[in-house]
Scaffold this motif. Structure first.
Motif, PDB file in Angstrom:
ATOM      1  N   UNK A 439       0.949  -1.214  -0.146  1.00  0.00           N
ATOM      2  CA  UNK A 439       0.035   0.092  -0.152  1.00  0.00           C
ATOM      3  C   UNK A 439       0.944   1.254   0.133  1.00  0.00           C
ATOM      4  N   UNK A 440       1.991   1.347   0.724  1.00  0.00           N
ATOM      5  CA  UNK A 440       2.769   2.477   0.957  1.00  0.00           C
ATOM      6  C   UNK A 440       3.412   2.693  -0.457  1.00  0.00           C
ATOM      7  N   UNK A 441       3.822   1.599  -1.124  1.00  0.00           N
ATOM      8  CA  UNK A 441       4.501   1.804  -2.487  1.00  0.00           C
ATOM      9  C   UNK A 441       3.721   2.370  -3.602  1.00  0.00           C
ATOM     10  N   UNK A 442       2.388   1.978  -3.345  1.00  0.00           N
ATOM     11  CA  UNK A 442       1.523   2.355  -4.658  1.00  0.00           C
ATOM     12  C   UNK A 442       0.723   3.732  -4.415  1.00  0.00           C
ATOM     13  N   UNK A 443       0.391   4.031  -2.958  1.00  0.00           N
ATOM     14  CA  UNK A 443      -0.289   5.270  -2.691  1.00  0.00           C
ATOM     15  C   UNK A 443       0.301   6.672  -3.162  1.00  0.00           C
ATOM     16  N   UNK A 444       1.526   6.550  -2.447  1.00  0.00           N
ATOM     17  CA  UNK A 444       2.424   7.562  -2.871  1.00  0.00           C
ATOM     18  C   UNK A 444       2.420   8.331  -4.567  1.00  0.00           C
ATOM     19  N   UNK A 448       0.866  11.118  -6.472  1.00  0.00           N
ATOM     20  CA  UNK A 448       1.798  12.036  -7.466  1.00  0.00           C
ATOM     21  C   UNK A 448       1.180  12.321  -8.952  1.00  0.00           C
ATOM     22  N   UNK A 449       0.648  11.120  -9.590  1.00  0.00           N
ATOM     23  CA  UNK A 449       0.104  11.043 -10.639  1.00  0.00           C
ATOM     24  C   UNK A 449      -1.177  11.879 -10.867  1.00  0.00           C
TER      25      UNK A 449
END
Length: 497
Positions: A439-444, A448-449
């Motif tokens: 989750x922490x790898x995807x959500x930021x 940003x996108x």
């Protein structure tokens, strides 16, 4: 095991004298002056230090990088800032020049350095949790704490040696930190009475939130006054000192603790007498895969940490861009939600145990209620943030309240693993941490996108998506969540891993 059997026999003898047994239990349960609460405080400090060591480079890197210098080698140290800088920036750079070197790292290199801490994180949680569950967490947590602290001390030297060495050091440090955050859950299998489980775990875990508050509050000040290397020396040195205190003070089992009172030891052992917490090399993998209550917890970890990682990564940016706060005020304001959240984590654990001990609510009702309140109110507050952005006070109030409500999940679904499978809590803690890391790898990245594609409605879309993910995870947990020890977590014959 023989010692533990002797204690159980002693508890059985004491139970024959009801008055004596009740007196000892009541004495053992009163107040916070107990070895088990002292253990929770020690773990609180460990989590505090691990979090500061995770974030210190993020705080220090603006002071380490000279963005105005002429391009040179990727790791070249500069002697002085250029003379054509703005006056206020020049003064700041002069301070840094006097106390610490600076480097010409491109944004791409900076991103790799900052993210390198997570490179080994996806592989380390499950093995760490599994080993801690079999052999105990004392030496795994202590070693992880010591390694992370020593490597923190060497970061200034590694930066001078080259970017490659710094990245390798950060990867190893990330693995060591995962050993601490994952393995510690195994300690509570033998130390946390069921009626105190929520408060002990939340006291320990709140250290991470306090660490976020402290490093955001004083990290920049340390860099500006005495130089960025000292942010590593201070927290690395404190971590080493705490590592040396950890080994003589912490024991995996209260039966073997030399300083615990007989009354407290008997109370803990008696309260856990019906719980099977014996170590086992085998894992009921197929049963775990088919377990909907376990999946409810794992989905909760993914959904609840989605918003948490966004706030961790983007609160300073949000305050700086939306509220137009300067960098100094942005750091102070960014720390406020974390300090309030740390207090609410502890209060939530105390309230959960109070409701359980007074038999006001059943355990599963407490877990689901705290999770629902934490997810629903924090999601609503975040979704409302874009509509109140014109008011600085209201925006900060919403951010603080969102952190306060979301912290209640620590006494809800996030501690539920200890309820359904104490026998395998180390392994399952590692598995749940993998879901939170994903989750922490995807959500930021998604955040940003959104912000780059739509500057006007970017934040609104970010918070709407976060709310949708949070609510979806909550619904899944409310349907399938349980608090009883699962059949596959009891001692029985199963297909081995």
């Amino acid at each position: 095991m023989c010692a533990r059997a002797e204690v159980k026999a002693t508890v059985g003898d004491i139970s024959n004298d009801g008055n004596l047994n009740m007196a000892q239990v009541q004495t053992s349960r009163k107040g916070f002056c107990s070895v088990r609460h002292g253990l929770a405080f020690i773990l609180h400090i460990c989590n505090f230090l691990i979090l500061t060591q995770q974030m210190n480079l993020s705080i220090a890197i603006p002071a380490m990088v000279n963005n105005t210098a002429l391009l040179s080698s990727p790791n070249a140290s500069t002697e002085r800032p250029p003379t054509d800088s703005q006056d206020n920036w020049k003064e700041t750079l002069k301070e840094f020049k006097a106390v610490a070197p600076m480097y010409d790292w491109s944004p791409e290199i900076q991103g790799i350095i900052l993210s390198s801490l997570n490179y080994g994180s996806f592989l380390a949680p499950i093995p760490s949790g599994y080993v801690a569950g079999v052999f105990g967490a004392k030496y795994l947590v202590g070693a992880g704490m010591f390694i992370s602290s020593v490597l923190t001390l060497f970061i200034p030297l590694a930066t001078d040696a080259g970017v490659t060495l710094l990245i390798v050091l950060r990867i190893v440090q990330g693995i060591a930190q995962v050993m601490v955050t994952t393995s510690q859950y195994s300690i509570w299998v033998k130390w946390a009475p069921p009626l105190e489980r929520s408060q002990l775990v939340t006291i320990a875990m709140s250290g991470s939130v306090v660490g976020s508050f402290v490093i955001l509050l004083i990290g920049g000040l340390l860099c500006q006054t005495i130089g960025w290397p000292y942010i590593f020396y201070i927290f690395g040195g404190i971590g080493c000192a705490c590592s040396f205190l950890w080994f003589p003070l912490v024991y995996d089992d209260p039966v073997n603790h030399p300083f615990i009172s007989t009354g407290e030891r008997d109370y803990i052992v008696c309260s856990l007498a019906q719980q099977d917490c014996s170590a086992d090399w085998s894992l009921p993998v197929m049963a775990m895969i088919k377990s909907l209550p376990l999946w409810g917890i794992l989905v909760s970890y993914f959904s609840e940490f989605w918003l948490f990682h966004i706030l961790m990564a983007y609160i300073p940016t949000y305050i700086n861009t939306v509220l137009q706060a300067n960098l100094r005020d942005s750091g102070i304001l960014s720390a406020l939600p974390f300090v309030v959240g740390s207090m609410c984590i502890i209060l939530g654990g105390l309230l959960a145990d109070f409701l359980l001990s007074r038999k006001i609510l059943r355990l599963i009702t407490i877990r689901k209620l705290f999770t629902a309140v934490g997810v629903i109110f924090s999601s609503l507050l975040c979704v409302s943030l874009p509509s109140v952005s014109s008011s600085h006070i209201t925006t900060m109030a919403f951010l603080v309240l969102s952190s306060a409500f979301s912290s209640l999940c620590e006494a809800g679904s996030l501690v539920n693993i200890l309820d359904i499978a104490p026998r395998y809590v180390g392994f399952l803690r590692g598995l749940s941490q993998v879901f939170s890391l994903i989750s922490g790898a995807i959500s930021p990245t998604v955040t940003g996108i959104f912000l780059s594609q739509d500057s006007e409605f970017g934040w609104r879309n970010v918070f709407l998506l976060s709310a949708a993910i949070n609510i979806s995870g909550l619904v899944f947990y409310l349907i399938f969540g349980q608090a009883e020890v699962q059949d596959w977590a009891k001692e029985q014959t199963f297909t081995q891993f």
